[in-house]
Design an enzyme around this catalytic site. Structure first.
Site, mmCIF file in Angstrom:
data_model
loop_
_atom_site.group_PDB
_atom_site.id
_atom_site.type_symbol
_atom_site.label_atom_id
_atom_site.label_comp_id
_atom_site.label_asym_id
_atom_site.label_seq_id
_atom_site.Cartn_x
_atom_site.Cartn_y
_atom_site.Cartn_z
ATOM 1 N N ALA A 1 0.764 -1.139 0.054
ATOM 2 C CA ALA A 1 -0.032 0.269 0.053
ATOM 3 C C ALA A 1 0.999 1.094 0.093
ATOM 4 C CB ALA A 1 -0.959 0.186 1.158
ATOM 5 N N THR A 2 0.267 2.455 -0.297
ATOM 6 C CA THR A 2 0.865 3.651 -0.515
ATOM 7 C C THR A 2 -0.007 4.696 -0.060
ATOM 8 O OG1 THR A 2 1.893 2.833 -2.518
ATOM 9 C CG2 THR A 2 2.148 5.021 -2.368
ATOM 10 N N SER B 1 -0.777 8.201 -0.797
ATOM 11 C CA SER B 1 -0.865 8.990 -1.931
ATOM 12 C C SER B 1 0.149 10.371 -1.992
ATOM 13 C CB SER B 1 -2.090 9.194 -2.484
ATOM 14 O OG SER B 1 -2.953 8.370 -2.857
ATOM 15 N N ASP C 1 -13.987 -5.929 2.480
ATOM 16 C CA ASP C 1 -13.490 -5.742 0.981
ATOM 17 C C ASP C 1 -14.314 -4.373 0.404
ATOM 18 O OD1 ASP C 1 -13.389 -5.559 -1.844
ATOM 19 O OD2 ASP C 1 -13.649 -7.775 -1.894
ATOM 20 N N GLY C 2 -13.499 -3.295 0.170
ATOM 21 C CA GLY C 2 -14.284 -2.192 -0.314
ATOM 22 C C GLY C 2 -15.034 -2.110 -1.488
ATOM 23 N N THR D 1 -7.637 -5.082 -4.684
ATOM 24 C CA THR D 1 -7.377 -6.600 -5.102
ATOM 25 C C THR D 1 -8.078 -7.578 -3.946
ATOM 26 O OG1 THR D 1 -5.632 -6.296 -3.095
ATOM 27 C CG2 THR D 1 -4.836 -6.162 -5.435
HETATM 28 N N1 SAH Z 1 -6.124 6.895 0.457
HETATM 29 C C1 SAH Z 1 -5.259 6.062 1.095
HETATM 30 C C2 SAH Z 1 -4.722 4.928 -0.006
HETATM 31 C C3 SAH Z 1 -3.933 3.777 0.404
HETATM 32 S S1 SAH Z 1 -3.203 2.860 -0.984
HETATM 33 C C4 SAH Z 1 -3.717 6.867 1.553
HETATM 34 O O1 SAH Z 1 -3.409 7.825 0.784
HETATM 35 O O2 SAH Z 1 -3.451 6.320 2.549
HETATM 36 C C5 SAH Z 1 -4.656 1.929 -1.483
HETATM 37 C C6 SAH Z 1 -5.440 1.015 -0.265
HETATM 38 O O3 SAH Z 1 -6.428 0.390 -0.717
HETATM 39 C C7 SAH Z 1 -4.376 0.193 0.316
HETATM 40 O O4 SAH Z 1 -4.217 0.452 1.827
HETATM 41 C C8 SAH Z 1 -4.960 -1.427 0.150
HETATM 42 O O5 SAH Z 1 -4.819 -2.114 1.054
HETATM 43 C C9 SAH Z 1 -6.251 -1.012 0.031
HETATM 44 N N2 SAH Z 1 -7.058 -1.726 -0.835
HETATM 45 C C10 SAH Z 1 -6.903 -2.474 -2.054
HETATM 46 N N3 SAH Z 1 -7.951 -3.364 -2.174
HETATM 47 C C11 SAH Z 1 -8.847 -3.321 -1.301
HETATM 48 C C12 SAH Z 1 -10.146 -3.846 -1.373
HETATM 49 N N4 SAH Z 1 -10.315 -4.889 -2.156
HETATM 50 N N5 SAH Z 1 -10.780 -3.281 -0.412
HETATM 51 C C13 SAH Z 1 -10.459 -2.402 0.679
HETATM 52 N N6 SAH Z 1 -9.202 -2.031 0.765
HETATM 53 C C14 SAH Z 1 -8.507 -2.393 -0.536
#
Ligand code: SAH
Length: 224
Positions: free
Chosen positions: A59-60, A62, A145-146, A218
């Site tokens: 994860a990142t 932004s 799961d988002g 994912t």
């Molecule tokens: N807005 C955040 C972005 C984090 S990166 C920030 O600036 O800190 C994207 C995030 O989406 C990651 O933390 C990853 O774990 C999450 N993610 C990926 N797939 C996901 C899913 N299916 N459901 C929920 N979160 C998810």
């Protein structure tokens, strides 16, 4: 442009983004000024650089100018008391900024599927002075799961998706209020920041904004 906005302090970072017109709204500048990015990153020494940063688990967080873009695009729907969904909330940074924009009567539901990041982001929010908002339910961080959204609390005036969907997730479009707006990166090899608007009659329009590079939405990785 992005690099030039880096600062030595949070206030300097925001001031530079305002100077470079990466932030043109006072409300967005005020909200971002209230969120100390150092509380949401692993590498504190470079907290105020206008670059993305790894937060582990693939994860990142932004780059600040991308947070500014997302907040600016959603701002017309972030009135006091608004209901907001932040999908892929990662560090919790944007969740905090969204909370400041909708105020204590608003509600922000943050969804993140890595339980360790949920725990870390809650600690980040508390360290950034938002323990009261968590305790009152103005901010809720949920591990799930988002891609499915959070239908039991829908509809939402604004939905932010912080990870790229291969194609438009209609479950999320369904959870938008009338009117409501979603900002979501869509695509795989190439991704487009996409604005989805639902008007007061429920009519949906989609607008491609610009190319972006986000981590993908994912399935939750299995434990290693
Ligand atoms: N807005 C955040 C972005 C984090 S990166 C920030 O600036 O800190 C994207 C995030 O989406 C990651 O933390 C990853 O774990 C999450 N993610 C990926 N797939 C996901 C899913 N299916 N459901 C929920 N979160 C998810």
């Amino acid at each position: 442009m992005a690099w030039q906005s880096s600062g030595k302090t949070n206030a300097e970072l925001i001031a530079n983004m305002v100077r470079h017109r990466l932030i043109v709204s006072d409300a967005v500048a005020d909200a971002m000024r209230k969120v100390d990015r150092a509380k949401y990153v692993l590498h504190k020494a470079v907290a105020y650089e206008d670059t993305p940063q790894s937060i582990g688990y693939d994860a990142t967080i932004s780059a600040p100018h991308m947070h500014a873009h997302a907040l600016s695009l959603l701002e017309p729907y972030l009135h006091e008391g608004a209901r907001v969904l932040d999908v892929g909330s990662g560090s919790g940074y944007l969740t905090a900024a969204l909370h400041h924009l909708v105020g204590p009567t608003g509600t922000v539901f943050a969804i993140e599927h890595i339980p360790e990041l949920v725990e870390w982001s809650v600690a980040n929010l508390r360290a950034d002075g938002l323990g009261g908002a968590l305790d009152s339910g103005a901010i809720t961080v949920i591990a799930r799961d988002g891609r499915l959204g959070y239908s039991s609390k829908a509809p939402y005036d604004a939905i932010h998706v912080g990870a790229a969907a291969p194609r438009m997730p209609y479950a999320l479009v369904d959870q938008l209020a009338c009117p409501g707006r979603m900002i979501i990166p869509v695509g795989t090899h190439t991704q487009t920041f996409t604005q989805v608007d639902k008007d007061k009659d429920g009519k949906v329009t989609t607008k491609d904004l610009f190319g972006v590079m986000y981590v993908p939405l994912t399935d939750q990785p299995t434990a290693k």
